[in-house]
Design an enzyme around this catalytic site. Structure first.
Site, PDB file in Angstrom:
ATOM      1  N   ALA A 101      20.985  -4.241   1.270  1.00 56.76           N
ATOM      2  CA  ALA A 101      19.914  -4.797   0.424  1.00 56.76           C
ATOM      3  C   ALA A 101      20.490  -5.458  -0.828  1.00 56.76           C
ATOM      4  N   PHE A 134      23.361  -8.272  -2.693  1.00 58.45           N
ATOM      5  CA  PHE A 134      23.511  -9.738  -2.669  1.00 58.45           C
ATOM      6  C   PHE A 134      24.231 -10.214  -1.397  1.00 58.45           C
ATOM      7  N   THR A 183      30.834   6.217  -5.021  1.00 58.70           N
ATOM      8  CA  THR A 183      30.435   5.329  -3.915  1.00 58.70           C
ATOM      9  C   THR A 183      31.644   4.615  -3.307  1.00 58.70           C
ATOM     10  N   THR A 197      37.944  -7.011  -2.245  1.00 52.64           N
ATOM     11  CA  THR A 197      37.846  -8.045  -3.267  1.00 52.64           C
ATOM     12  C   THR A 197      39.226  -8.558  -3.666  1.00 52.64           C
ATOM     13  N   ASP A 198      39.264  -9.796  -4.163  1.00 52.98           N
ATOM     14  CA  ASP A 198      40.550 -10.322  -4.658  1.00 52.98           C
ATOM     15  C   ASP A 198      40.985  -9.620  -5.947  1.00 52.98           C
ATOM     16  N   GLU A 199      40.070  -8.831  -6.551  1.00 53.60           N
ATOM     17  CA  GLU A 199      40.446  -8.137  -7.800  1.00 53.60           C
ATOM     18  C   GLU A 199      41.508  -7.070  -7.566  1.00 53.60           C
ATOM     19  N   ALA A 224      40.197  -0.653  -9.313  1.00 51.15           N
ATOM     20  CA  ALA A 224      41.003   0.510  -8.895  1.00 51.15           C
ATOM     21  C   ALA A 224      40.312   1.251  -7.758  1.00 51.15           C
ATOM     22  N   LYS A 236      38.198  -0.057  -5.603  1.00 46.94           N
ATOM     23  CA  LYS A 236      38.220  -0.889  -4.394  1.00 46.94           C
ATOM     24  C   LYS A 236      39.607  -0.832  -3.733  1.00 46.94           C
ATOM     25  N   PRO A 279      26.397 -15.815 -23.081  1.00 48.67           N
ATOM     26  CA  PRO A 279      27.493 -15.125 -23.768  1.00 48.67           C
ATOM     27  C   PRO A 279      28.824 -15.230 -23.021  1.00 48.67           C
ATOM     28  N   ARG A 283      38.139 -18.079 -12.230  1.00 49.12           N
ATOM     29  CA  ARG A 283      37.727 -17.413 -11.005  1.00 49.12           C
ATOM     30  C   ARG A 283      37.650 -18.460  -9.900  1.00 49.12           C
ATOM     31  N   HIS A 323      40.492  -7.897 -19.679  1.00 48.80           N
ATOM     32  CA  HIS A 323      40.015  -9.058 -18.907  1.00 48.80           C
ATOM     33  C   HIS A 323      41.141  -9.668 -18.064  1.00 48.80           C
TER      34      HIS A 323
HETATM   35  P1  NAD Z   1      25.613  -5.735  -5.050  1.00 51.74           P
HETATM   36  O1  NAD Z   1      25.811  -4.884  -6.260  1.00 51.74           O
HETATM   37  O2  NAD Z   1      24.682  -6.888  -5.104  1.00 51.74           O
HETATM   38  O3  NAD Z   1      25.129  -4.822  -3.833  1.00 51.74           O
HETATM   39  C1  NAD Z   1      25.627  -3.549  -3.582  1.00 51.74           C
HETATM   40  C2  NAD Z   1      24.624  -2.833  -2.672  1.00 51.74           C
HETATM   41  O4  NAD Z   1      25.162  -1.554  -2.337  1.00 51.74           O
HETATM   42  C3  NAD Z   1      23.267  -2.607  -3.340  1.00 51.74           C
HETATM   43  O5  NAD Z   1      22.236  -2.990  -2.466  1.00 51.74           O
HETATM   44  C4  NAD Z   1      23.238  -1.107  -3.585  1.00 51.74           C
HETATM   45  O6  NAD Z   1      21.938  -0.544  -3.541  1.00 51.74           O
HETATM   46  C5  NAD Z   1      24.120  -0.587  -2.464  1.00 51.74           C
HETATM   47  N1  NAD Z   1      24.739   0.701  -2.766  1.00 51.74           N
HETATM   48  C6  NAD Z   1      25.380   1.072  -3.907  1.00 51.74           C
HETATM   49  N2  NAD Z   1      25.791   2.363  -3.820  1.00 51.74           N
HETATM   50  C7  NAD Z   1      25.422   2.793  -2.584  1.00 51.74           C
HETATM   51  C8  NAD Z   1      25.571   4.020  -1.899  1.00 51.74           C
HETATM   52  N3  NAD Z   1      26.187   5.088  -2.460  1.00 51.74           N
HETATM   53  N4  NAD Z   1      25.092   4.114  -0.638  1.00 51.74           N
HETATM   54  C9  NAD Z   1      24.451   3.058  -0.063  1.00 51.74           C
HETATM   55  N5  NAD Z   1      24.260   1.885  -0.672  1.00 51.74           N
HETATM   56  C10 NAD Z   1      24.743   1.751  -1.915  1.00 51.74           C
HETATM   57  O7  NAD Z   1      27.067  -6.175  -4.625  1.00 51.74           O
HETATM   58  P2  NAD Z   1      27.578  -7.517  -3.903  1.00 51.74           P
HETATM   59  O8  NAD Z   1      27.964  -8.476  -4.940  1.00 51.74           O
HETATM   60  O9  NAD Z   1      26.660  -7.882  -2.814  1.00 51.74           O
HETATM   61  O10 NAD Z   1      28.946  -6.959  -3.274  1.00 51.74           O
HETATM   62  C11 NAD Z   1      28.965  -6.391  -1.966  1.00 51.74           C
HETATM   63  C12 NAD Z   1      30.374  -5.987  -1.625  1.00 51.74           C
HETATM   64  O11 NAD Z   1      31.223  -7.122  -1.709  1.00 51.74           O
HETATM   65  C13 NAD Z   1      30.974  -4.950  -2.565  1.00 51.74           C
HETATM   66  O12 NAD Z   1      31.721  -4.052  -1.798  1.00 51.74           O
HETATM   67  C14 NAD Z   1      31.861  -5.747  -3.493  1.00 51.74           C
HETATM   68  O13 NAD Z   1      32.946  -4.948  -3.934  1.00 51.74           O
HETATM   69  C15 NAD Z   1      32.326  -6.847  -2.561  1.00 51.74           C
HETATM   70  N6  NAD Z   1      32.675  -8.129  -3.191  1.00 51.74           N
HETATM   71  C16 NAD Z   1      31.798  -8.738  -4.050  1.00 51.74           C
HETATM   72  C17 NAD Z   1      32.125  -9.987  -4.575  1.00 51.74           C
HETATM   73  C18 NAD Z   1      31.198 -10.706  -5.553  1.00 51.74           C
HETATM   74  O14 NAD Z   1      31.637 -11.672  -6.202  1.00 51.74           O
HETATM   75  N7  NAD Z   1      29.942 -10.321  -5.694  1.00 51.74           N
HETATM   76  C19 NAD Z   1      33.334 -10.595  -4.231  1.00 51.74           C
HETATM   77  C20 NAD Z   1      34.204  -9.938  -3.357  1.00 51.74           C
HETATM   78  C21 NAD Z   1      33.849  -8.706  -2.832  1.00 51.74           C
HETATM   79  O1  DAU Z   2      36.605 -11.606  -7.732  1.00 48.11           O
HETATM   80  C1  DAU Z   2      35.677 -10.867  -6.983  1.00 48.11           C
HETATM   81  C2  DAU Z   2      34.813 -10.055  -7.908  1.00 48.11           C
HETATM   82  O2  DAU Z   2      33.978 -10.970  -8.596  1.00 48.11           O
HETATM   83  C3  DAU Z   2      33.966  -9.004  -7.193  1.00 48.11           C
HETATM   84  O3  DAU Z   2      34.812  -8.063  -6.591  1.00 48.11           O
HETATM   85  C4  DAU Z   2      33.013  -8.316  -8.166  1.00 48.11           C
HETATM   86  O4  DAU Z   2      32.151  -7.435  -7.449  1.00 48.11           O
HETATM   87  C5  DAU Z   2      32.181  -9.357  -8.864  1.00 48.11           C
HETATM   88  O5  DAU Z   2      31.366  -8.747  -9.841  1.00 48.11           O
HETATM   89  C6  DAU Z   2      33.078 -10.415  -9.527  1.00 48.11           C
HETATM   90  O6  DAU Z   2      33.795  -9.819 -10.638  1.00 48.11           O
HETATM   91  P1  DAU Z   2      34.022 -10.601 -12.028  1.00 48.11           P
HETATM   92  O7  DAU Z   2      34.270  -9.601 -13.073  1.00 48.11           O
HETATM   93  O8  DAU Z   2      35.004 -11.691 -11.873  1.00 48.11           O
HETATM   94  O9  DAU Z   2      32.553 -11.282 -12.162  1.00 48.11           O
HETATM   95  P2  DAU Z   2      31.630 -11.477 -13.439  1.00 48.11           P
HETATM   96  O10 DAU Z   2      30.507 -12.349 -13.017  1.00 48.11           O
HETATM   97  O11 DAU Z   2      31.322 -10.198 -14.114  1.00 48.11           O
HETATM   98  O12 DAU Z   2      32.583 -12.302 -14.406  1.00 48.11           O
HETATM   99  C7  DAU Z   2      33.104 -13.584 -14.019  1.00 48.11           C
HETATM  100  C8  DAU Z   2      33.852 -14.184 -15.203  1.00 48.11           C
HETATM  101  O13 DAU Z   2      32.916 -14.503 -16.233  1.00 48.11           O
HETATM  102  C9  DAU Z   2      34.854 -13.246 -15.854  1.00 48.11           C
HETATM  103  O14 DAU Z   2      35.959 -13.996 -16.321  1.00 48.11           O
HETATM  104  C10 DAU Z   2      34.093 -12.642 -17.024  1.00 48.11           C
HETATM  105  C11 DAU Z   2      33.194 -13.791 -17.445  1.00 48.11           C
HETATM  106  N1  DAU Z   2      31.889 -13.397 -18.027  1.00 48.11           N
HETATM  107  C12 DAU Z   2      31.091 -12.545 -17.318  1.00 48.11           C
HETATM  108  C13 DAU Z   2      29.871 -12.153 -17.822  1.00 48.11           C
HETATM  109  C14 DAU Z   2      28.990 -11.201 -17.044  1.00 48.11           C
HETATM  110  C15 DAU Z   2      31.481 -13.900 -19.251  1.00 48.11           C
HETATM  111  O15 DAU Z   2      32.198 -14.696 -19.892  1.00 48.11           O
HETATM  112  N2  DAU Z   2      30.279 -13.515 -19.747  1.00 48.11           N
HETATM  113  C16 DAU Z   2      29.451 -12.646 -19.088  1.00 48.11           C
HETATM  114  O16 DAU Z   2      28.358 -12.315 -19.626  1.00 48.11           O
END
Ligand code: NAD
Ligand code: DAU
Length: 346
Positions: free
Chosen positions: A13, A15, A100, A125-127, A153, A155, A206, A215, A277
């Site tokens: 559910a 993103f 989690t 993740t690439d992090e 850490a 992940k 911000p 990124r 950062h």
């Molecule tokens: P998100 O925060 O939008 O979604 C996470 C989902 O996991 C939510 O629906 C939440 O309810 C569910 N969840 C959290 N804890 C849970 C638990 N204990 N049991 C069952 N469900 C649980 O995250 P997202 O951005 O969709 O990321 C999804 C995956 O992709 C993550 O594993 C994240 O590390 C990875 N990822 C995200 C990005 C990014 O940029 N968003 C990039 C690379 C990898």
């Molecule tokens: O690289 C993959 C990762 O990308 C995923 O594993 C994570 O789940 C996802 O949250 C994302 O992490 P980041 O920390 O890179 O994403 P975020 O959107 O938080 O930040 C992106 C960049 O923008 C980072 O350099 C911090 C900056 N930023 C972020 C926020 C929220 C700002 O300057 N201002 C802000 O308010």
């Protein structure tokens, strides 16, 4: 690899998880899906609306053995998206991330092994590679993992567990390491949906530090297609980078989306930096491309589509942004930052 009959998608559910469920419904006509999610603050059942009767939603926690065992029934593949996913929140409290992202993954692995699931895919993740700033290289799957935030850490810990189950028990496991993902239905705490929705309300954007952090932005549909390619074609025990080869700074993100929304650049405010950062992530996605996956959506096209979606779906994000949880988070996290606003470039 043959088709899977029934896939357990955890974090469905959220993103990217909901995007993946949508992708499988469209691409694999015979596959049933169990969409499993705890519905934390980031989970939204509306993200799964209208996907038809091949999707069964189950509310449950991946750290709950009984719930996971029941959901695993008849499943032949697991794709684990469930996670605490926001770096800034992990800096406030790492414990939900450990529970989690590490403990939950151990439960999933044990239950997948018990149920003799054919393949387990961990969405990472690439992090996990850590900061690449000061270099122009791109992370390779063979690089040593060097996570630097509590989120990263956990992940990386999960990846080690997944790989260890492959080695110790002969489980068929694969890992994807996706770069920063954006698109419709992203919870508005991450930079792109936060900045779009702030801009639509004429509120400040911000930017941390000097807004120079880089990124590699990947559109959500491309990320989902990459995960599906690795699920079907990836070599057992391997990790695959998924990135767009598109390096964009924070300032460029803010300026581009203000241009799309026809809002003034004066909305940008430079605020206190994120502790620890990471100033540059960049992956080499060559290994996934060799499986036939390609990034299709270009940055400008993806950003325009995303801005359009948020402009057209105000009810979706009004509900999130109006919630007490979101408002409390914004107050805690941005309140002190916005009251000590820095001048641009300071
Ligand atoms: P998100 O925060 O939008 O979604 C996470 C989902 O996991 C939510 O629906 C939440 O309810 C569910 N969840 C959290 N804890 C849970 C638990 N204990 N049991 C069952 N469900 C649980 O995250 P997202 O951005 O969709 O990321 C999804 C995956 O992709 C993550 O594993 C994240 O590390 C990875 N990822 C995200 C990005 C990014 O940029 N968003 C990039 C690379 C990898
Ligand atoms: O690289 C993959 C990762 O990308 C995923 O594993 C994570 O789940 C996802 O949250 C994302 O992490 P980041 O920390 O890179 O994403 P975020 O959107 O938080 O930040 C992106 C960049 O923008 C980072 O350099 C911090 C900056 N930023 C972020 C926020 C929220 C700002 O300057 N201002 C802000 O308010």
């Amino acid at each position: 690899m043959a088709e899977f009959n029934r896939i357990l998608v955890t974090g469905a559910a959220g993103f990217i998880g909901s995007g993946y469920v949508r992708y499988v419904v469209e691409q694999h006509a015979a596959t049933q899906l169990v969409a499993f999610d705890a519905l934390t603050y980031a989970g939204n059942p509306q993200n799964l609306d209208g996907l038809g009767d091949r999707v069964t939603f189950v509310r449950g926690d991946i750290a709950d053995v009984e719930a996971v065992r029941a959901a695993m029934e008849g499943v032949d593949a697991v794709v684990n998206f469930a996670a605490e996913s926001h770096v800034d929140r992990s800096l406030q409290d790492a414990r939900p991330f450990v529970r989690t992202n590490v403990e939950g993954v151990a439960v999933l692995l044990d239950e997948a092994r018990r149920a003799r699931v054919r393949r387990f895919l961990q969405v990472s993740t690439d992090e996990v590679y850590g900061d690449l700033s000061g270099s122009d290289r791109h992370s390779l799957e063979t690089d040593v993992l060097a996570p630097r935030s509590p989120y990263a850490a956990t992940k990386a810990a999960a990846e080690h567990l997944v790989r260890s189950y492959g080695i110790s028990y002969g489980m068929d496991v694969v890992i994807t390491r996706g770069s920063n993902t954006y698109g419709p239905r992203q919870y508005p705490e991450k930079i792109i949906p936060l900045f779009i929705t702030n801009a639509l309300m004429d509120m400040p954007l911000p930017l941390y530090g000097q807004g120079t952090a880089v990124r590699d932005y990947l559109y959500v549909d491309d990320h989902c297609a990459g995960i599906d390619t690795v699920l079907h074609l990836g070599a057992s025990g391997e990790a695959y980078n998924l990135g767009a080869r598109t390096e964009v700074t924070g300032v460029e993100v803010a300026r581009s989306l203000l241009r799309h929304l026809r809002k003034p650049e004066g909305l940008i405010q430079f605020v206190a930096d994120r502790p620890g950062h990471d100033y540059r992530y960049s992956v080499d996605p060559g290994r996934a491309e060799a499986l036939g996956w390609v990034r299709r959506v270009a940055w400008d096209e993806g950003l325009a589509a995303t801005a359009r979606w948020y402009a057209d779906n105000r009810a979706w994000w009004d509900a999130v942004r109006g919630s007490a949880g979101f408002r409390g988070y914004v107050q805690r996290h941005y309140g002190p930052r916005l009251s000590q606003t820095q001048a641009a470039g300071e």
